[in-house]
Design an enzyme around this catalytic site. Structure first.
Site, PDB file in Angstrom:
ATOM      1  N   ARG A  74       5.636   7.441  -2.816  1.00 24.82           N
ATOM      2  CA  ARG A  74       4.554   7.580  -3.279  1.00 24.82           C
ATOM      3  C   ARG A  74       4.030   8.859  -2.732  1.00 24.82           C
ATOM      4  O   ARG A  74       3.676   9.194  -2.086  1.00 24.82           O
ATOM      5  CB  ARG A  74       3.091   6.751  -2.989  1.00 24.82           C
ATOM      6  CG  ARG A  74       1.922   7.282  -4.151  1.00 24.82           C
ATOM      7  CD  ARG A  74       0.548   6.408  -3.931  1.00 24.82           C
ATOM      8  NE  ARG A  74       0.375   7.239  -2.605  1.00 24.82           N
ATOM      9  CZ  ARG A  74      -0.770   6.164  -1.493  1.00 24.82           C
ATOM     10  NH1 ARG A  74      -1.040   4.557  -1.970  1.00 24.82           N
ATOM     11  NH2 ARG A  74      -1.634   6.930  -1.124  1.00 24.82           N
ATOM     12  N   HIS A 112      -3.046   7.419  -3.266  1.00 25.73           N
ATOM     13  CA  HIS A 112      -2.695   6.767  -3.837  1.00 25.73           C
ATOM     14  C   HIS A 112      -3.827   6.926  -6.077  1.00 25.73           C
ATOM     15  O   HIS A 112      -3.487   6.347  -6.590  1.00 25.73           O
ATOM     16  CB  HIS A 112      -4.261   5.730  -3.728  1.00 25.73           C
ATOM     17  CG  HIS A 112      -4.308   4.343  -4.010  1.00 25.73           C
ATOM     18  ND1 HIS A 112      -3.450   3.569  -4.574  1.00 25.73           N
ATOM     19  CD2 HIS A 112      -5.562   3.494  -4.926  1.00 25.73           C
ATOM     20  CE1 HIS A 112      -3.714   2.039  -5.324  1.00 25.73           C
ATOM     21  NE2 HIS A 112      -5.267   2.630  -5.581  1.00 25.73           N
ATOM     22  N   TYR A 170      -4.544   9.189   6.374  1.00 26.08           N
ATOM     23  CA  TYR A 170      -3.693   7.802   7.275  1.00 26.08           C
ATOM     24  C   TYR A 170      -2.523   8.562   7.161  1.00 26.08           C
ATOM     25  O   TYR A 170      -1.688   7.126   7.239  1.00 26.08           O
ATOM     26  CB  TYR A 170      -3.726   6.766   6.028  1.00 26.08           C
ATOM     27  CG  TYR A 170      -4.128   6.642   4.414  1.00 26.08           C
ATOM     28  CD1 TYR A 170      -2.658   6.846   4.176  1.00 26.08           C
ATOM     29  CD2 TYR A 170      -5.182   7.076   3.655  1.00 26.08           C
ATOM     30  CE1 TYR A 170      -2.315   7.150   2.643  1.00 26.08           C
ATOM     31  CE2 TYR A 170      -4.209   6.845   2.179  1.00 26.08           C
ATOM     32  CZ  TYR A 170      -3.506   7.020   1.672  1.00 26.08           C
ATOM     33  OH  TYR A 170      -3.454   7.099   0.601  1.00 26.08           O
TER      34      TYR A 170
HETATM   35  C1  LIG Z   1      -6.607  -8.519  -6.002  1.00 25.77           C
HETATM   36  C2  LIG Z   1      -6.923  -6.712  -5.125  1.00 25.77           C
HETATM   37  N1  LIG Z   1      -7.194  -6.112  -4.109  1.00 25.77           N
HETATM   38  C3  LIG Z   1      -7.522  -5.014  -4.231  1.00 25.77           C
HETATM   39  C4  LIG Z   1      -7.303  -4.179  -5.120  1.00 25.77           C
HETATM   40  C5  LIG Z   1      -7.858  -2.920  -4.524  1.00 25.77           C
HETATM   41  N2  LIG Z   1      -7.008  -1.998  -4.424  1.00 25.77           N
HETATM   42  C6  LIG Z   1      -6.428  -1.169  -5.820  1.00 25.77           C
HETATM   43  S1  LIG Z   1      -4.412  -0.212  -5.294  1.00 25.77           S
HETATM   44  C7  LIG Z   1      -4.565  -1.752  -4.007  1.00 25.77           C
HETATM   45  C8  LIG Z   1      -3.638  -1.258  -3.319  1.00 25.77           C
HETATM   46  C9  LIG Z   1      -2.118  -1.603  -3.728  1.00 25.77           C
HETATM   47  O1  LIG Z   1      -1.077  -1.370  -3.009  1.00 25.77           O
HETATM   48  P1  LIG Z   1       1.088  -1.505  -3.320  1.00 25.77           P
HETATM   49  O2  LIG Z   1       0.271  -3.287  -4.466  1.00 25.77           O
HETATM   50  O3  LIG Z   1       1.132  -1.210  -2.578  1.00 25.77           O
HETATM   51  O4  LIG Z   1       0.736  -0.394  -5.558  1.00 25.77           O
HETATM   52  P2  LIG Z   1       0.894   0.855  -5.097  1.00 25.77           P
HETATM   53  O5  LIG Z   1      -0.933   0.906  -4.933  1.00 25.77           O
HETATM   54  O6  LIG Z   1       1.402   1.168  -3.978  1.00 25.77           O
HETATM   55  O7  LIG Z   1       1.701   1.009  -6.740  1.00 25.77           O
HETATM   56  C10 LIG Z   1      -5.557  -1.515  -3.633  1.00 25.77           C
HETATM   57  C11 LIG Z   1      -5.921  -2.691  -2.545  1.00 25.77           C
HETATM   58  C12 LIG Z   1      -6.702  -4.246  -5.776  1.00 25.77           C
HETATM   59  N3  LIG Z   1      -6.961  -3.872  -6.934  1.00 25.77           N
HETATM   60  N4  LIG Z   1      -6.792  -5.886  -6.687  1.00 25.77           N
END
Ligand SMILES: Cc1ncc(C[n+]2csc(CCOP(=O)(O)OP(=O)(O)O)c2C)c(N)n1
Ligand SMILES: Cc1ncc(C[n+]2csc(CCOP(=O)(O)OP(=O)(O)O)c2C)c(N)n1
Ligand SMILES: [Mg+2]
Ligand SMILES: [Mg+2]
Lengths: 325, 383, 357
Positions: free
Chosen positions: C252, C256, C265
Site C-alpha cells: 500500500r 491507509h 509507523y
Molecule cells: C472488525 C474490524 N476491526 C477493526 C477495523 C478497523 N480497521 C479498518 S481497516 C483495518 C486494517 C485492515 O487491514 P488489511 O486487512 O490488511 O486491509 P488493508 O487496509 O491493508 O487493505 C482496521 C484494523 C474494522 N474495520 N473492522
C-alpha cells in the site's frame, strides 16, 4: 388439521417450505443426519438430500454468514443456531451484515435469511442453554423477531418467515417444545406478522407475554378468573413488527398492564412496551405498569425456577396491579 | 519484486494415530510397551508412574460410571462423560506443575481432580448445591477451581482457547515458570476463538499448549465434515508453530510427548498444538443418541482403543499389577466416589439470596432492588 | 502429512495476454491511479469526506479481476476500486457513491469506497473486516446449487486473515469444496500493524494448509503472475476441485485512508523500496521494452484519463444529496409501521423547518 407438538409443527413448516420451494435450504450444526439436537429437522436430509440440508462445521458466524451469501444470491436459507446462547459468535454477521445489506446498498442487495433458534429457560440448562436476549435483536433495525407460543403459530409464523422478504430471527420456546400441543393446519398455513393474538379476553388487566411465558401467564390468569379477576392475555407473537394497536387497545379497555418475559428486566422488551403505553395510553392507566421478568443476573442452574417468572409471581403481580387502582 | 521466500510448511506427523479399523478387532489393542521401553520412557520410578497413571484413569472411569448411572435415575440433571479420553487427561495432568493453568473443555474435569480439586467439593458442584463454589449457577461438569488454577468454563465451544492465551501472556510478562493449557475438542477447531487463540499465541510466542482432544465427533458431526484439512494438527501450519498428532488413548505416549512439548514451550520456543486422537466411547451427553448418526457398531469397534482397557491389557502382559490389586483399587476409588456423592446429594440447594450475588463485585441498582423485594414478590399466598 | 501447499511464482517470462489486451490492462491500472490521485486531492480540498486509496495495488486488483468472468461474484473490501473498474462499473457510478449523492445507487448511506453494484455481481462492501469472506462461500455454494459455473471471489487484506470470518469462510469452503478463489492482497500493513505482527505463519498462503486446500503466494505487483494464478484457481474451482487461497504480495503506497498518517509507523526507505516496484511502471516498461507502446503515448494516455476523471467529478459534484426521506427506505422490504410513524414526524419537522435537508 392434525394434533402436533410445537417442535413437530416447526418440522412441518420446514418440510412444507422445502417441498414447495427448491430455493429453501437448511443449514446448521447437527441438523442433517441427526435431525437437530431437538429434532426440528428430523427427516429433512433424508428427503431433500445433503445439498439442501447442510451439517456445518462448528462456527455460528460461518452459519449465518454463509446463509447471508446464499440469500444474496436469491436462495431462502433457514439457518439453525443450536441454542440462542451460541448465537453471539454470529452477532457480527447479524448486526453488521444481515440487517444492513439492504439498507447499505440502497436496496440492491437484500438478504433474506431466517435464523431459527431455541431460546429460554426451564430445562435445567444453566447459563448457556437458557437465556432470552430478544431485546438485543429487537433493538437492531432490519431484523424481525418472532416468538411463537403454540404449534399452529409455530408453523404459520415460520412459513411466513421463510416466504417473507426480510431477515427474521425465529425464537423457539424450547421449554414448551413438547408440552405445547394443539391442532396444526395442513399445507400452506400462514400467520401474518404484526398481529397479536388475544388468548383470552378480560376487562380488569392486560397481561402481555410471548413464547414460553404465554402458557405460564395463562395458568395464572385462569387461577385468578376464579377469584373474579378477569385478565386479558395478549400473546404478542412478533416483537418486531409489534402489534402496537393491539397493545394500546387492550390497555385502553382494561386500564392496567402487566408485562411478562423471561429476559432480565432492565432494558428488556417490557421496557419498550411500557414506554409505548406511556406514550400512547397514559391517560387510560389506573395503576402503575408492572413487569414480571427474569432478574438482572445471568441465568442460574439450580435456582432457575426462582429466576423465571412463575405462575405464582405472575398471579400475584396481576392481583396487586388490580388492587392498586 | 520477489516475495519473501516461504519457508517449508511445518510438518505435522500423523504418526501413531489410530483409526477405527473397518474390520472390528472386537478386542482390546494392548499398549505396545515392554518393561525396558517403559523404563526408558518413564524413567526409573516407572512402576510408580504406571500406578499413578492407572489410578488416575480409573478414577475418571469410576466417576463416569457412577455419574452416568445417577443421571439415568434423574438424580443429576446432566453429565458430560469423558470415557475414552482418560489417557489424555491423565497424561497431561501428570506433566503439569502446580503453577500451570488449565483452561478446560467439557471433558477435562479429571484434570481438576488430579490437580487437587477435592472430590467432595466437586460432587457438590455436580449437584449444584449450597456448597458448590459457584452456588449451582452452572450445569454439572463445569467446575471452577481457582485453587488448582483450573479456570471456570462456559458451555460456549472454543471461548476458553483465547483465555488460555491471555493467561499465557501474563505468565510470559511475569516470567513465571509455567504453561497455560487449552483443552478443546475437534469441533472447537472451527470456532472463532480457536483462530484468534492460535494466531495470538503465535504472534507473541506465548507459553501455551493447545491440546485438541479429537474424539472423532462433534455431537453428530464427524471429522471429515468438520474440516477438509488432513488432520487437526495441520492447522498449526497456519499460525507458524508446530502441530503434532499423537495416540491419545496411549497414556504413555501422551505423557512423554506432552512432557517434551511442555519443556519446549517452557523454554520460550513458543506454542504448540497437540492433536490427541482418541474415541468418544459414550454418547455426546446424556441427551444424545449416537445410533442416529454413527455407523452401526462404531462404538464397539472403537472400544478396542479404550485407554483403560489398553493399559490393563499391557499390565496383564507385563504382569506388574495383578488383577486382584486392580480390583482393590477400583473398589477403593468407587467407595470414595460414593461417599462424596452421598455427602453432596443431601445438601440443600443454594441459599436464595445467592441468586443476587457475584453479578458485579458490589451489586448495583436495579439488582439491589430486586434482591430486596424478592421475598415480597415470591412469598405469601397466591391467589 | 501436510502437503507443501505454498509455492512462489516470480517474474514470468511469457506475457499472459496479447499486447492489445495488455494495453487495456495498463489503461485500467492507469485509470485507477488517476482516480486515486484526484480523490486524494478532493479530500484534501474538503470536497470529498473521506477516501481509501489503492495506489500500489493496481496489478493485484486488475490481475485478479481480469481472470474472472462476468457471472463471477466479487466480494470486495473497501479498497477495490481497480476491481470495480475492471468489472466495467462506470466511473460515474463509483464517483456518485464517493459523493453519496442523489444518484448514488446506495443512496448515500455508506462511507466512501463502500460501494456495491448488483448488476456487476459486485457485492456491497462493509467496514467490519473480513465479513465478506464467508458471504463468498454462501454465494459460491448457491451458484453451484443453481447449476451456474461461476466462482465467488472475496477480496481481503493481510489483516483480515486474522478475522473470524476468514476462519469460517476458509473452513466452510474446504468442507463443501465450494467454488471460491480467496484473494488476499498482502499489502504489508493493516493500518499501523505490519504483516509480521499480524501472524507468525511464514506466509499467508500457507494458512490454506489448515483448511485442506492449496495456497499460492504470488508477486502481487506482477500483473501476469496474478492473472495466471487466479485463472488457474478459477478453473480448478469451476471444475469442482475446490477452493484456492491466493496471497498477492504487494504494497500500500499511500496512507491507509485519508485519516491516516503512515509516517508514524513506517520508514521513508521502505516506501521508496516499494515505489521502485510500482506495478504500473512495471507493466509499462515491459510494453515499452517490447515496443508496443511509447513513453509519449503513455503520457497522453495519462493526460486523457486525468481530464476524463476531472470532467466526471465536475458532473458528479453538481448532484445534490439524496432525498431526505430516503433515510427511512430499505430498512425493510416495505416501510414498517413504526418507521412510517417516524417518517411522518420527520416530514412534519421538515415542513416546519425545524430540520433542513
Ligand atoms: C472488525 C474490524 N476491526 C477493526 C477495523 C478497523 N480497521 C479498518 S481497516 C483495518 C486494517 C485492515 O487491514 P488489511 O486487512 O490488511 O486491509 P488493508 O487496509 O491493508 O487493505 C482496521 C484494523 C474494522 N474495520 N473492522
Ligand atoms: C458456540 C457453540 N456452538 C454450539 C454448541 C453446542 N455444542 C455443544 S458440544 C458441541 C460439539 C463439540 O464438539 P467437540 O469440540 O469435538 O467436543 P466434544 O464434545 O467432542 O468433546 C456442540 C456443537 C456450543 N456449546 N457452543
Ligand atoms: Mg469431539
Ligand atoms: Mg493490509
Amino acid at each position: 388439521m392434525t394434533e402436533a407438538t410445537l417442535i413437530q409443527a416447526v418440522n412441518k413448516a420446514l418440510h412444507h417450505a422445502m417441498k414447495v420451494d427448491p430455493d429453501v435450504l437448511c443449514l446448521g450444526e447437527d441438523i442433517g443426519v441427526n435431525g437437530g439436537v431437538f429434532r426440528a429437522t428430523e427427516g429433512l436430509q433424508k428427503e431433500f438430500g445433503e445439498s439442501r440440508v447442510l451439517d456445518t462445521p462448528l462456527n455460528e458466524s460461518g452459519i449465518v454468514g454463509m446463509a447471508v451469501g446464499m440469500a444474496l444470491y436469491g436462495l431462502k436459507p433457514v439457518a439453525e443456531i443450536q441454542f440462542l446462547d451460541f448465537i453471539y459468535p454470529a452477532f457480527d454477521q447479524i448486526v453488521s451484515e444481515l440487517t444492513k445489506f439492504r439498507y447499505r446498498s440502497g436496496g440492491q442487495f437484500p438478504a433474506h435469511v431466517v435464523i431459527r433458534t431455541p431460546y429460554g429457560g426451564g430445562i435445567r440448562g444453566g447459563l448457556y442453554h437458557s437465556q432470552s436476549t430478544e431485546q438485543l435483536f429487537a433493538s437492531t433495525p432490519g431484523i424481525k423477531v418472532v416468538v411463537p407460543s403454540t404449534p399452529a403459530d409455530a408453523k404459520g409464523l415460520l412459513l411466513t418467515a421463510i416466504f417473507d422478504e426480510d431477515p427474521v430471527l425465529f425464537m423457539e420456546p424450547k421449554r414448551i417444545y413438547r408440552t405445547a400441543t394443539g391442532e396444526v393446519p395442513e399445507g400452506d398455513h400462514r400467520v401474518p406478522f404484526g398481529k397479536a393474538r388475544i388468548v383470552r379476553e378480560g376487562s380488569d388487566v392486560s397481561v402481555f407475554a410471548y413464547g414460553s411465558m404465554v402458557p405460564t401467564a395463562f395458568q395464572a390468569r385462569q387461577v385468578l378468573e376464579k377469584t373474579g379477576i378477569h385478565a386479558e392475555l395478549v400473546d404478542l407473537r412478533t416483537l418486531v413488527p409489534l402489534d402496537v394497536d393491539a397493545v394500546v387497545r387492550s390497555v385502553e379497555k382494561t386500564g392496567r398492564a402487566v408485562i411478562v418475559h423471561e429476559a432480565p428486566k432492565f432494558c428488556g422488551f417490557g421496557a419498550e412496551l411500557a414506554a409505548i403505553l406511556a406514550e400512547k395510553a397514559l391517560y387510560s392507566l389506573k395503576a402503575p405498569i408492572v413487569r414480571v421478568t427474569g432478574y438482572d443476573t445471568p441465568f442460574p442452574y439450580t435456582l432457575e425456577n426462582l429466576y423465571l417468572p412463575s405462575v405464582d409471581r405472575i398471579g400475584r403481580a396481576i392481583q396487586r396491579t388490580v388492587a392498586a387502582g | 519484486m520477489p516475495p519473501a521466500e516461504p519457508s517449508a510448511p511445518t510438518a505435522s506427523p500423523a504418526d501413531g494415530a489410530p483409526r477405527v479399523p473397518a474390520v472390528p478387532p472386537l478386542e482390546i489393542v494392548p499398549l505396545p510397551y515392554g518393561k525396558k521401553e517403559l523404563s526408558d520412557r518413564l524413567g526409573p520410578p516407572w512402576e510408580e508412574r504406571l500406578h499413578q497413571m492407572y489410578r488416575g484413569m480409573l478414577l475418571g472411569r469410576v466417576l463416569d460410571t457412577r455419574m452416568l448411572g445417577l443421571q439415568r435415575q434423574g438424580r443429576v440433571g446432566f453429565y458430560g462423560p469423558a470415557t475414552g479420553q482418560e489417557a489424555t487427561s491423565v497424561g497431561a495432568a501428570m506433566c503439569m506443575s502446580g503453577q500451570d493453568w488449565v483452561f478446560p473443555g467439557l471433558r477435562e474435569q479429571l484434570i481438576a481432580l488430579l490437580r487437587g480439586l477435592d472430590l467432595t467439593l466437586y460432587a457438590h458442584h455436580l449437584f449444584g448445591n449450597d456448597l458448590d463454589t459457584a452456588r449451582g449457577r452452572q450445569m454439572p461438569c463445569h467446575p471452577s477451581a481457582r485453587e488448582v488454577r483450573y479456570a471456570s468454563m462456559s458451555s460456549t465451544i472454543g471461548t476458553q482457547i483465547i483465555h488460555a492465551v491471555g493467561t499465557a501472556y501474563g505468565i510470559q510478562l511475569r516470567k513465571e515458570p509455567a504453561v497455560s493449557w487449552a483443552f478443546f475438542g475437534d469441533g472447537a477447531t472451527s470456532a472463532n476463538d480457536f483462530h484468534s487463540g492460535m494466531n495470538f499465541a503465535g504472534v507473541w510466542k506465548l507459553p501455551v499448549l493447545f491440546v485438541c482432544t479429537n474424539n472423532q465427533w462433534a455431537i453428530s458431526v464427524p471429522n471429515e465434515k468438520q474440516t477438509a484439512a488432513p488432520s487437526f494438527a495441520t492447522k498449526a501450519d497456519g499460525y507458524g508453530f508446530p502441530g503434532r498428532r499423537i495416540d491419545g488413548t496411549d497414556v504413555v505416549e501422551v505423557f512423554t510427548t506432552l512432557s517434551a512439548a511442555r519443556a519446549r514451550v517452557l523454554s520460550g520456543a513458543g506454542p504448540e498444538l497437540i492433536e490427541s486422537v482418541l474415541y468418544r466411547l459414550t454418547p455426546h451427553s446424556s441427551s444424545d443418541d449416537p445410533s442416529r448418526y454413527q455407523p452401526k457398531g462404531w462404538m464397539e469397534k472403537a472400544k478396542a482403543y479404550d485407554p483403560l482397557g489398553r493399559f490393563e491389557a499391557m499390565l496383564e502382559k507385563l504382569g506388574v499389577f495383578p488383577a486382584s490389586e486392580r480390583e482393590a483399587l477400583r473398589a477403593d476409588l468407587d467407595a470414595k466416589v460414593r461417599t462424596a456423592i452421598q455427602e453432596a446429594e443431601v445438601m440443600p440447594p443454594p441459599r436464595t439470596d445467592s441468586l443476587f450475588e457475584d453479578t458485579l463485585k458490589v451489586p448495583a441498582w436495579p439488582l439491589t432492588e430486586e434482591r430486596d423485594s424478592f421475598d415480597k414478590e415470591q412469598g405469601g399466598n397466591f391467589p | 502429512m501436510s502437503a507443501a501447499a505454498s509455492r512462489t511464482t516470480t517474474d514470468l517470462p511469457e506475457p499472459s495476454l496479447p499486447d492489445p489486451d495488455l494495453l487495456k490492462v495498463l489503461r485500467t491500472m492507469a485509470l485507477a491511479r488517476a482516480v486515486d490521485e484526484r480523490c486524494m486531492n478532493l479530500q484534501r480540498q474538503g470536497r470529498l469526506g473521506f477516501y481509501v486509496p489503492l495506489e500500489g495495488q493496481e496489478a493485484a486488483q486488475v490481475g485478479c479481476a481480469w481472470a474472472l468472468q462476468p457471472g463471477d461474484w466479487v466480494c470486495p473490501a473497501y479498497r477495490e476500486l481497480a476491481v470495480a473498474l475492471t468489472r466495467g462499473v462506470p466511473l460515474r457510478d463509483i464517483l456518485n457513491q464517493l459523493y453519496g449523492n442523489s444518484a448514488d445507487l446506495s443512496k448515500g448511506r455508506q462511507m466512501p469506497n463502500h460501494y456495491g453494484f448488483r448488476q456487476h455481481r459486485f457485492l456491497s462492501a462493509s467496514s467490519p473486516i473480513g465479513t465478506q469472506i464467508i458471504h463468498a462461500v454462501g454465494l459460491a455454494y448457491a451458484s453451484r446449487y443453481k447449476g451456474e459455473k461461476v466462482v465467488a471471489v472475496p477480496f481481503f487484506g493481510d489483516g483480515a486473515t486474522s478475522s473470524n470470518d476468514f476462519h469460517s469462510g476458509m473452513n466452510f469452503a474446504g468442507v463443501y469444496k465450494a467454488p471460491v478463489v480467496f484473494f488476499c492482497q498482502n499489502n504489508q500493513w493493516a493500518i499501523s500493524l505490519p504483516r509480521e505482527k499480524q501472524t507468525h505463519s511464514s506466509t499467508l498462503a500457507i494458512k490454506a494448509n489448515a483448511y485442506g486446500f492449496p495456497g499460492v503466494q504470488v508477486d502481487g505487483n506482477d500483473f501476469h503472475a496474478v492473472y495466471r494464478a487466479v485463472k488457474e484457481a478459477r478453473a480448478r474451482a469451476v471444475a469442482g476441485e475446490g477452493p484456492t487461497l491466493i496471497e498477492a504480495v504487494t504494497y500500500r503506497m499511500g496512507p491507509h485512508s485519508t485519516s491516516d498518517d503512515p509516517r508514524r509507523y513506517r520508514t521513508p526507505q521502505e516506501l521508496a523500496t516499494w515505489k521502485a516496484r510500482d506495478p504500473i511502471e512495471r507493466l509499462k516498461s515491459e510494453l515499452l521494452a517490447r515496443g508496443v507502446f511509447s513513453e509519449a503515448q503513455f503520457e497522453s494516455l495519462q493526460e486523457e484519463l486525468r481530464s476524463m476523471v476531472q470532467k466526471e467529478v465536475q458532473e458528479v459534484e453538481k448532484m445534490g444529496p439524496p432525498a431526505a426521506t430516503s433515510l427511512f427506505d430499505d430498512v425493510w422490504a416495505s416501510l414498517s409501521p413504526n418507521l412510517e410513524e417516524e417518517r411522518k414526524e420527520f416530514e412534519e419537522l421538515l415542513r416546519e423547518g425545524v430540520i433542513r435537508p
